[in-house]
Design a protein around this motif. Structure first.
Motif, PDB file in Angstrom:
ATOM      1  N   MET A 101       0.839  -1.182   0.000  1.00  0.00           N
ATOM      2  CA  MET A 101       0.000   0.000   0.000  1.00  0.00           C
ATOM      3  C   MET A 101       0.884   1.245   0.000  1.00  0.00           C
ATOM      4  O   MET A 101       1.840   1.352   0.756  1.00  0.00           O
ATOM      5  CB  MET A 101      -0.889  -0.020   1.237  1.00  0.00           C
ATOM      6  N   THR A 102       0.570   2.189  -0.846  1.00  0.00           N
ATOM      7  CA  THR A 102       1.351   3.412  -0.961  1.00  0.00           C
ATOM      8  C   THR A 102       0.990   4.378   0.159  1.00  0.00           C
ATOM      9  O   THR A 102      -0.180   4.590   0.458  1.00  0.00           O
ATOM     10  CB  THR A 102       1.125   4.063  -2.336  1.00  0.00           C
ATOM     11  N   MET A 106      19.948   0.271   0.019  1.00  0.00           N
ATOM     12  CA  MET A 106      20.790   0.725  -1.078  1.00  0.00           C
ATOM     13  C   MET A 106      19.902   1.472  -2.061  1.00  0.00           C
ATOM     14  O   MET A 106      18.772   1.074  -2.308  1.00  0.00           O
ATOM     15  CB  MET A 106      21.440  -0.476  -1.764  1.00  0.00           C
ATOM     16  N   SER A 107      20.436   2.573  -2.598  1.00  0.00           N
ATOM     17  CA  SER A 107      19.682   3.402  -3.533  1.00  0.00           C
ATOM     18  C   SER A 107      20.499   3.644  -4.792  1.00  0.00           C
ATOM     19  O   SER A 107      21.717   3.817  -4.728  1.00  0.00           O
ATOM     20  CB  SER A 107      19.371   4.755  -2.868  1.00  0.00           C
ATOM     21  N   LYS A 108      19.818   3.680  -5.915  1.00  0.00           N
ATOM     22  CA  LYS A 108      20.405   4.197  -7.147  1.00  0.00           C
ATOM     23  C   LYS A 108      19.829   5.605  -7.285  1.00  0.00           C
ATOM     24  O   LYS A 108      18.730   5.788  -7.824  1.00  0.00           O
ATOM     25  CB  LYS A 108      20.031   3.332  -8.345  1.00  0.00           C
ATOM     26  N   THR A 168       6.070   2.959  -1.294  1.00  0.00           N
ATOM     27  CA  THR A 168       5.421   1.671  -1.100  1.00  0.00           C
ATOM     28  C   THR A 168       6.482   0.688  -0.611  1.00  0.00           C
ATOM     29  O   THR A 168       7.336   0.262  -1.387  1.00  0.00           O
ATOM     30  CB  THR A 168       4.806   1.153  -2.421  1.00  0.00           C
ATOM     31  N   PRO A 169       6.446   0.358   0.685  1.00  0.00           N
ATOM     32  CA  PRO A 169       7.438  -0.587   1.225  1.00  0.00           C
ATOM     33  C   PRO A 169       7.238  -1.997   0.673  1.00  0.00           C
ATOM     34  O   PRO A 169       6.124  -2.410   0.384  1.00  0.00           O
ATOM     35  CB  PRO A 169       7.174  -0.571   2.733  1.00  0.00           C
ATOM     36  N   ARG A 170       8.343  -2.727   0.571  1.00  0.00           N
ATOM     37  CA  ARG A 170       8.283  -4.135   0.147  1.00  0.00           C
ATOM     38  C   ARG A 170       7.905  -5.054   1.303  1.00  0.00           C
ATOM     39  O   ARG A 170       7.460  -6.178   1.089  1.00  0.00           O
ATOM     40  CB  ARG A 170       9.629  -4.582  -0.418  1.00  0.00           C
ATOM     41  N   PHE A 171       8.128  -4.578   2.550  1.00  0.00           N
ATOM     42  CA  PHE A 171       7.868  -5.411   3.727  1.00  0.00           C
ATOM     43  C   PHE A 171       7.659  -4.502   4.933  1.00  0.00           C
ATOM     44  O   PHE A 171       7.960  -3.309   4.878  1.00  0.00           O
ATOM     45  CB  PHE A 171       9.043  -6.378   3.983  1.00  0.00           C
ATOM     46  N   SER A 224      14.102   7.285  -6.714  1.00  0.00           N
ATOM     47  CA  SER A 224      15.203   6.332  -6.803  1.00  0.00           C
ATOM     48  C   SER A 224      14.759   4.904  -6.540  1.00  0.00           C
ATOM     49  O   SER A 224      13.963   4.656  -5.627  1.00  0.00           O
ATOM     50  CB  SER A 224      16.275   6.693  -5.769  1.00  0.00           C
ATOM     51  N   PRO A 225      15.318   3.960  -7.302  1.00  0.00           N
ATOM     52  CA  PRO A 225      15.115   2.556  -6.939  1.00  0.00           C
ATOM     53  C   PRO A 225      15.804   2.272  -5.598  1.00  0.00           C
ATOM     54  O   PRO A 225      16.956   2.638  -5.393  1.00  0.00           O
ATOM     55  CB  PRO A 225      15.806   1.794  -8.076  1.00  0.00           C
ATOM     56  N   LEU A 226      15.060   1.664  -4.676  1.00  0.00           N
ATOM     57  CA  LEU A 226      15.579   1.273  -3.363  1.00  0.00           C
ATOM     58  C   LEU A 226      15.310  -0.211  -3.171  1.00  0.00           C
ATOM     59  O   LEU A 226      14.279  -0.720  -3.625  1.00  0.00           O
ATOM     60  CB  LEU A 226      14.877   2.051  -2.245  1.00  0.00           C
ATOM     61  N   LEU A 227      16.203  -0.889  -2.462  1.00  0.00           N
ATOM     62  CA  LEU A 227      15.967  -2.311  -2.184  1.00  0.00           C
ATOM     63  C   LEU A 227      14.716  -2.511  -1.340  1.00  0.00           C
ATOM     64  O   LEU A 227      13.994  -3.479  -1.518  1.00  0.00           O
ATOM     65  CB  LEU A 227      17.177  -2.912  -1.465  1.00  0.00           C
ATOM     66  N   SER A 228      14.447  -1.566  -0.432  1.00  0.00           N
ATOM     67  CA  SER A 228      13.346  -1.723   0.528  1.00  0.00           C
ATOM     68  C   SER A 228      11.983  -1.248   0.014  1.00  0.00           C
ATOM     69  O   SER A 228      10.976  -1.458   0.684  1.00  0.00           O
ATOM     70  CB  SER A 228      13.672  -0.955   1.810  1.00  0.00           C
ATOM     71  N   MET A 229      11.954  -0.596  -1.141  1.00  0.00           N
ATOM     72  CA  MET A 229      10.708   0.030  -1.611  1.00  0.00           C
ATOM     73  C   MET A 229      10.361  -0.403  -3.035  1.00  0.00           C
ATOM     74  O   MET A 229      11.223  -0.456  -3.902  1.00  0.00           O
ATOM     75  CB  MET A 229      10.843   1.561  -1.615  1.00  0.00           C
ATOM     76  N   ARG A 230       9.078  -0.637  -3.235  1.00  0.00           N
ATOM     77  CA  ARG A 230       8.588  -0.816  -4.610  1.00  0.00           C
ATOM     78  C   ARG A 230       8.544   0.533  -5.311  1.00  0.00           C
ATOM     79  O   ARG A 230       8.758   0.632  -6.508  1.00  0.00           O
ATOM     80  CB  ARG A 230       7.194  -1.428  -4.590  1.00  0.00           C
ATOM     81  N   LEU A 231       8.213   1.576  -4.517  1.00  0.00           N
ATOM     82  CA  LEU A 231       8.149   2.949  -5.027  1.00  0.00           C
ATOM     83  C   LEU A 231       8.746   3.868  -3.976  1.00  0.00           C
ATOM     84  O   LEU A 231       8.434   3.739  -2.784  1.00  0.00           O
ATOM     85  CB  LEU A 231       6.692   3.360  -5.290  1.00  0.00           C
ATOM     86  N   TRP A 232       9.583   4.793  -4.419  1.00  0.00           N
ATOM     87  CA  TRP A 232      10.090   5.870  -3.561  1.00  0.00           C
ATOM     88  C   TRP A 232      10.095   7.141  -4.396  1.00  0.00           C
ATOM     89  O   TRP A 232      10.700   7.189  -5.471  1.00  0.00           O
ATOM     90  CB  TRP A 232      11.500   5.591  -3.059  1.00  0.00           C
TER      91      TRP A 232
END
Length: 148
Positions: A1-2, A72-74, A120-123, A90-98
């Motif tokens: 959920m965003t 980690m972020s790009k 939107t967190p992945r977990f 940015s793409p983040l390991l922890s987020m589907r959307l940031w």
């Protein structure tokens, strides 16, 4: 959920001062410390009009309390209006959307700095939502103390 949060702080500084702070690596690191340390390449000192849009400009690591790697972020900027606004998505390991938008606007008392954050967190959605909210409250407290 965003999730979406907005944070706004008025500082007794000019728009130019607030923009310079907001786009300097020194300002970014200061706002995050001591909760997070974000690593940047040594040659990167600020985000400016020459910043490449729509492509990662570097990889950054997030260290909780400056010690423990947690993400980690790009680092990627998708919009940039120098002196007024940027959008970092940015793409983040922890987020589907940031998506983080910062806007600086003049006000009779100086400058209003507004952060709009959408993610939107992945977990662990409740924990991550709580953390992001507290983290940006901290950033705005540092911003308020730093731009007096």
């Amino acid at each position: 959920m965003t999730k979406r949060f907005t944070f706004a702080t008025t500082v007794p500084a000019s728009v130019d001062e607030a923009w310079s702070w907001s786009t300097s690596i020194r300002g970014i690191k200061s706002e995050m410390w001591p909760i997070l340390k974000m690593t940047f390449p040594k040659e990167l000192t600020h985000i400016g009009k020459e910043t490449t849009l729509q492509k990662p400009i570097c990889r950054c690591q997030f260290l909780l309390l400056g010690l423990f790697p947690i993400d980690m972020s790009k680092l990627t900027f998708v919009e940039l209006e120098p002196g007024r606004r940027f959008v970092e998505q940015s793409p983040l390991l922890s987020m589907r959307l940031w998506r983080h938008e910062r806007i600086v606007t003049p006000s009779p008392e100086g400058t209003v700095v507004t952060d709009n954050v959408e993610f939107t967190p992945r977990f662990a959605e409740p924990v991550v939502g709580w953390f992001v909210k507290r983290f940006f409250e901290h950033r705005h407290a540092v911003l308020s103390r730093s731009l007096r």
